[in-house]
Enzyme design. Structure first.
Site, PDB file in Angstrom:
ATOM      1  N   THR A 195      76.258  13.642  19.667  1.00 33.80           N
ATOM      2  CA  THR A 195      75.146  15.183  19.664  1.00 33.80           C
ATOM      3  C   THR A 195      73.958  14.852  20.759  1.00 33.80           C
ATOM      4  OG1 THR A 195      73.927  14.331  18.515  1.00 33.80           O
ATOM      5  CG2 THR A 195      76.540  15.839  18.008  1.00 33.80           C
ATOM      6  N   LEU A 241      72.108  19.433  21.245  1.00 33.51           N
ATOM      7  CA  LEU A 241      73.182  20.706  20.171  1.00 33.51           C
ATOM      8  C   LEU A 241      73.716  20.407  19.569  1.00 33.51           C
ATOM      9  CD1 LEU A 241      72.830  23.551  20.320  1.00 33.51           C
ATOM     10  CD2 LEU A 241      74.304  23.857  22.390  1.00 33.51           C
ATOM     11  N   HIS A 242      73.527  19.795  18.670  1.00 36.42           N
ATOM     12  CA  HIS A 242      74.227  19.252  17.163  1.00 36.42           C
ATOM     13  C   HIS A 242      75.708  19.595  16.898  1.00 36.42           C
ATOM     14  CE1 HIS A 242      71.098  16.616  16.613  1.00 36.42           C
ATOM     15  NE2 HIS A 242      70.371  17.188  16.473  1.00 36.42           N
ATOM     16  N   ASP A 243      75.641  20.897  15.932  1.00 36.28           N
ATOM     17  CA  ASP A 243      76.049  21.095  15.363  1.00 36.28           C
ATOM     18  C   ASP A 243      77.763  22.233  16.052  1.00 36.28           C
ATOM     19  OD1 ASP A 243      74.327  22.380  12.484  1.00 36.28           O
ATOM     20  OD2 ASP A 243      74.618  20.691  13.008  1.00 36.28           O
ATOM     21  N   THR A 245      79.213  21.617  18.859  1.00 37.02           N
ATOM     22  CA  THR A 245      80.237  20.802  19.227  1.00 37.02           C
ATOM     23  C   THR A 245      81.493  20.974  17.886  1.00 37.02           C
ATOM     24  OG1 THR A 245      78.898  18.690  17.731  1.00 37.02           O
ATOM     25  CG2 THR A 245      77.853  19.088  20.012  1.00 37.02           C
TER      26      THR A 245
END
Ligand code: RIB
Ligand code: CA
Length: 312
Positions: A195, A241-243, A245
């Site tokens: 991420t 932009l973690h989630d 992904t």
């Protein structure tokens, strides 16, 4: 091909909002429901935020169930310094017209997995794993019925983001993570190692806003707020932009690469509590219990994210 059925377990969170928007914008996916968990902010707010994001997308028809308001064994740690007091600072906050759906999130997860055809439902945890662990403890029979668990959490080569060793989602409830990673469930893990390669650069946020969609523009406003903390911390143009992904992996797995590894969770050491110990080089004979994703085609990821959100 019928759409893939998913449940998103979430603690919105601006990046969770991006994942939810990407999911509802994608006809390849059928969002059976959102389950809220305490994490970035307390449960009352994560549950409200989940409903608010769905309302922005015109999807008040998707049920939102509230789940655990605290980790299995520890005091809740939240992250208002990152996400703001509301949890989704950057967007106008209002009370969404659609109420919470009755029934605990854990019961929704268990009942849905038991009702739907075995292997047909994917769980997408985007916050602490408390709800998922409670469901597995309450109904061990569901593990064989889960199609996939694609989660955001952990880190190894990249270290941690809440302590030097631990990533937030795992750190908040390490006991829950230990249960999930020991369950034998089909886990794909999106750690910080991947991420942190998906940065919300200014040009990407501008492209998102320029697309003209109202939800996309609201998402861009949330990212403007969300990225300031990580830009300062990492000295980068944009924040990870973690989630989203997790959802992008369901839509275009070819954008990602990784390998099957053993992943263990530290639950006793004070120094490394919540660390995901990933045996990337297979130096032990411990069971490989997760597909660990380490690389991403970030241009392709943002092309997908921007194109889909501008369909809303
Ligand atoms: O460490 C990043 C994760 O913690 C993301 O899911 C973010 O939303 C927070 O929950
Ligand atoms: Ca999250």
């Amino acid at each position: 091909m019928p759409p893939r059925k998913i449940i998103i377990d979430t603690d919105p969170g601006q990046d969770d909002a991006g994942a939810i928007m990407l999911a509802v914008a994608s006809p390849e996916l059928e969002v059976l429901g959102l389950t809220a968990v305490a994490g970035n902010v307390p449960l009352e707010l994560t549950a409200r935020n989940a409903r608010l994001i769905l309302d922005i997308c015109g999807r008040g028809d998707i049920p939102v169930h509230a789940g655990a308001d605290a980790p299995l064994k520890r005091k809740l740690v939240t992250a208002e310094e990152v996400h703001g007091k509301s949890g989704i600072d950057g967007v106008e906050i209002y009370e969404p017209p659609t109420p919470l759906t009755n029934g605990h999130a854990v019961d929704f997860i268990v009942e849905t997995l038991r009702r739907e055809e075995a292997g047909s439902v994917t769980l997408c945890p985007l916050g602490p794993l408390t709800n998922i662990a409670l469901a597995l403890e309450k109904a061990p029979d569901i593990v064989g019925r889960i199609g996939a668990i694609v989660l955001m959490g952990g880190g190894f080569f990249e270290g941690g983001n809440v302590t030097p060793a631990a990533e937030f989602n795992i750190y908040v409830d390490p006991e829950a993570a230990k249960i999930v990673f020991a369950s034998g469930g089909p886990i794909t893990m999106m750690p910080l190692d991947v991420t942190h390669k998906a940065l919300t650069r200014k040009d990407r946020v501008a492209r998102l806003r320029a697309g003209g969609g109202k939800p996309a523009s609201i998402m861009a406003d949330m990212l403007d707020y969300f990225e300031r903390f990580d830009e300062k911390k990492y000295g980068t143009d944009g924040g990870p932009l973690h989630d989203p992904t997790v959802i992008a992996y369901l839509l275009k797995p070819e954008l990602f690469s990784g390998r099957e590894c053993n992943v263990e969770i530290e639950t006793s050491s004070e120094l490394t509590l919540g660390m995901t110990v990933i045996d990337w080089w297979h130096v032990t004979d411990r069971k490989k219990n997760a597909l660990v994703i380490r690389d991403i085609d970030d241009e392709g990821f943002f092309d997908l994210f921007i194109e889909r959100l501008n369909r809303l």
